[in-house]
Design a protein around this motif. Structure first.
Motif, PDB file in Angstrom:
ATOM      1  N   TYR A 146       0.866  -1.183   0.000  1.00  0.00           N
ATOM      2  CA  TYR A 146       0.000   0.000   0.000  1.00  0.00           C
ATOM      3  C   TYR A 146       0.903   1.234   0.000  1.00  0.00           C
ATOM      4  N   CYS A 171      -1.963   2.371  -5.447  1.00  0.00           N
ATOM      5  CA  CYS A 171      -1.465   3.723  -5.730  1.00  0.00           C
ATOM      6  C   CYS A 171      -2.599   4.525  -6.368  1.00  0.00           C
ATOM      7  N   SER A 172      -2.329   5.777  -6.726  1.00  0.00           N
ATOM      8  CA  SER A 172      -3.386   6.573  -7.368  1.00  0.00           C
ATOM      9  C   SER A 172      -3.336   6.372  -8.888  1.00  0.00           C
ATOM     10  N   THR A 173      -4.343   6.893  -9.572  1.00  0.00           N
ATOM     11  CA  THR A 173      -4.507   6.676 -11.017  1.00  0.00           C
ATOM     12  C   THR A 173      -3.227   7.013 -11.791  1.00  0.00           C
ATOM     13  N   ASP A 189      -6.238   1.126  -7.821  1.00  0.00           N
ATOM     14  CA  ASP A 189      -6.260   2.585  -7.746  1.00  0.00           C
ATOM     15  C   ASP A 189      -7.037   2.985  -6.491  1.00  0.00           C
ATOM     16  N   TYR A 190      -6.324   3.540  -5.502  1.00  0.00           N
ATOM     17  CA  TYR A 190      -7.013   3.821  -4.228  1.00  0.00           C
ATOM     18  C   TYR A 190      -8.028   4.949  -4.343  1.00  0.00           C
ATOM     19  N   THR A 191      -7.964   5.709  -5.422  1.00  0.00           N
ATOM     20  CA  THR A 191      -8.956   6.786  -5.587  1.00  0.00           C
ATOM     21  C   THR A 191     -10.284   6.236  -6.116  1.00  0.00           C
ATOM     22  N   LYS A 192     -10.251   4.993  -6.628  1.00  0.00           N
ATOM     23  CA  LYS A 192     -11.476   4.434  -7.219  1.00  0.00           C
ATOM     24  C   LYS A 192     -11.961   3.174  -6.529  1.00  0.00           C
ATOM     25  N   GLU A 193     -11.062   2.498  -5.813  1.00  0.00           N
ATOM     26  CA  GLU A 193     -11.421   1.181  -5.303  1.00  0.00           C
ATOM     27  C   GLU A 193     -10.852   0.994  -3.900  1.00  0.00           C
ATOM     28  N   ASP A 194     -11.647   0.361  -3.029  1.00  0.00           N
ATOM     29  CA  ASP A 194     -11.178   0.032  -1.684  1.00  0.00           C
ATOM     30  C   ASP A 194     -10.645  -1.407  -1.735  1.00  0.00           C
ATOM     31  N   LYS A 211      -1.588   4.635   5.546  1.00  0.00           N
ATOM     32  CA  LYS A 211      -2.942   5.048   5.138  1.00  0.00           C
ATOM     33  C   LYS A 211      -3.851   3.871   4.784  1.00  0.00           C
ATOM     34  N   HIS A 305       3.354  13.494  -2.412  1.00  0.00           N
ATOM     35  CA  HIS A 305       2.915  12.801  -3.632  1.00  0.00           C
ATOM     36  C   HIS A 305       4.028  12.576  -4.635  1.00  0.00           C
TER      37      HIS A 305
END
Ligand SMILES: NC(=O)c1ccc[n+]([C@@H]2O[C@H](COP(=O)([O-])OP(=O)(O)OC[C@H]3O[C@@H](n4cnc5c(N)ncnc54)[C@H](OP(=O)(O)O)[C@@H]3O)[C@@H](O)[C@H]2O)c1
Length: 326
Positions: A146, A171-173, A189-194, A211, A305
């Motif tokens: 993560y 990670c992010s997108t 993608d942590y911004t879209k999926e848990d 996180k 970031h």
């Protein structure tokens, strides 16, 4: 020599005395150094360290690569002119034209890397290696990394693959392609999926950024499996709560908590060098700055970031480039 001196959190380039190596140290003319998490965290507490150092200039910087200028009386492994990489450890001091490092903390530069690439190996590489080892990584395990795009994450992904694990990187997108290119078998993608809602159970969870969340992680970790947490979940105050939670998790046997400080052993840096030369490990450099631009570099890294590493090029003749580069 020129150095980036921190005074009450403010960074200025100043002329300071060139250091002299102790018996077991080498003096390195620095070509490249980095802004790592230890630097940007410590900058905020520079005033406390300043009091403790009683007036000596506070120069951060843990990682370096450059040319050996001179060696201490007992530092027999290196000669002036050798190109080396490694770090200064908790004495810092690498945000400068010269720094001393214990000879045990440096190695000859990998033949297939530039000095600027080699400067970005020690912090993330040793941290990832030590914690994966402390978590007893084994071939065939399913490992979730993560925070797979930071300086620890990029090495954790590659090293876990080296040890034969199947790796999922979170990670992010913007970093999905990067993390795939490091060898991750899956990316989330942590911004879209848990990650915890996919119903997948991992043999090990390595949270490089604090996180991933305790309950989400435990839901996705095999009972009693290694759960590596190397960063606080929030500010300083969160450390107390995190510590109690981790103790409770261990007491219940829900996970084997791994954290604290990494415990490198002699030969670790040389092990990383071997993997680099075998083409199994690489560094990711997000941005390059000159020493004069170090304030800007700190601001960028502190935002949390960066992709892999932020490198400071120290020799003025070659420190022309800055800003993002692929
Ligand atoms: N215990 C120890 O001895 C030890 C040793 C080394 C490091 N550390 C700690 O470990 C942490 C990581 O170090 P580092 O050098 O890898 O830091 P870093 O390079 O600054 O981490 C930046 C990366 O974290 C990712 N990130 C930020 N928020 C995230 C989130 N919510 N979910 C997933 N990824 C996220 C960012 O990706 P996005 O842009 O995609 O968000 C970025 O790529 C730091 O807090 C450091 O202090 C502890």
């Amino acid at each position: 020599m020129k150095a980036a001196v921190i005074d009450r959190g403010v960074i200025q380039i100043q002329d300071v005395e060139k250091p002299a190596p102790k018996d077991n140290e080498v003096l390195v003319r620095i070509r490249a150094t980095t802004i790592c998490a230890a630097d940007y965290r410590l900058r905020k507490f520079g005033w406390i360290i300043g009091l403790w150092r009683r007036g000596k200039p506070l120069i951060l910087g843990m990682e370096l690569a450059g040319t050996v200028e001179s060696v201490g009386k007992t530092a027999a492994r290196f000669r002036p002119g050798d190109q080396v990489f490694g770090g200064t450890g908790f004495k810092f001091g690498a945000h400068a034209e010269y720094a001393c490092a214990p000879e045990s903390r440096v190695e000859l530069k990998p033949a297939n890397m530039t000095l600027e690439e080699a400067a970005a190996v020690m912090f993330g590489g040793l941290t990832a290696l030590c914690f994966l080892r402390q978590a007893n990584i084994r071939a065939g395990q399913d490992v979730l990394v993560y925070g797979a795009s930071g300086s620890v994450g990029v090495f954790a992904v590659q090293l876990a693959k080296h040890f034969g694990a199947r790796v999922t990187g979170v990670c992010s997108t913007a970093n999905l392609d990067l993390v795939k290119s490091l060898g991750a078998d899956n990316v989330i993608d942590y911004t879209k999926e848990d990650f915890s809602k996919a119903g997948r159970i991992y043999d090990m969870i390595f949270d490089t950024v604090g996180k991933a969340g305790f309950s989400r992680s435990l839901k996705s970790l095999k009972r009693g499996g290694p759960y590596v947490v190397i960063a606080p979940s929030g500010g300083l105050l969160s450390i107390v709560g995190d510590t109690f939670r981790q103790m409770w998790i261990s007491l219940r046997g829900a996970a084997k908590m791994v954290g604290g400080l990494p415990r490198p052993v002699p030969g670790d840096l040389s092990f990383l060098k071997g993997l680099i030369e075998a083409g199994e490990l690489r560094t990711v450099i997000d941005r390059r700055y000159s020493l004069d631009q170090i304030g800007e570099a700190f601001r960028y890294a502190e935002a949390g970031h960066k992709k892999g590493h932020v490198v400071i090029l120290v020799e003025p003749a070659v420190a022309a480039s800055s800003g993002p580069r692929a």
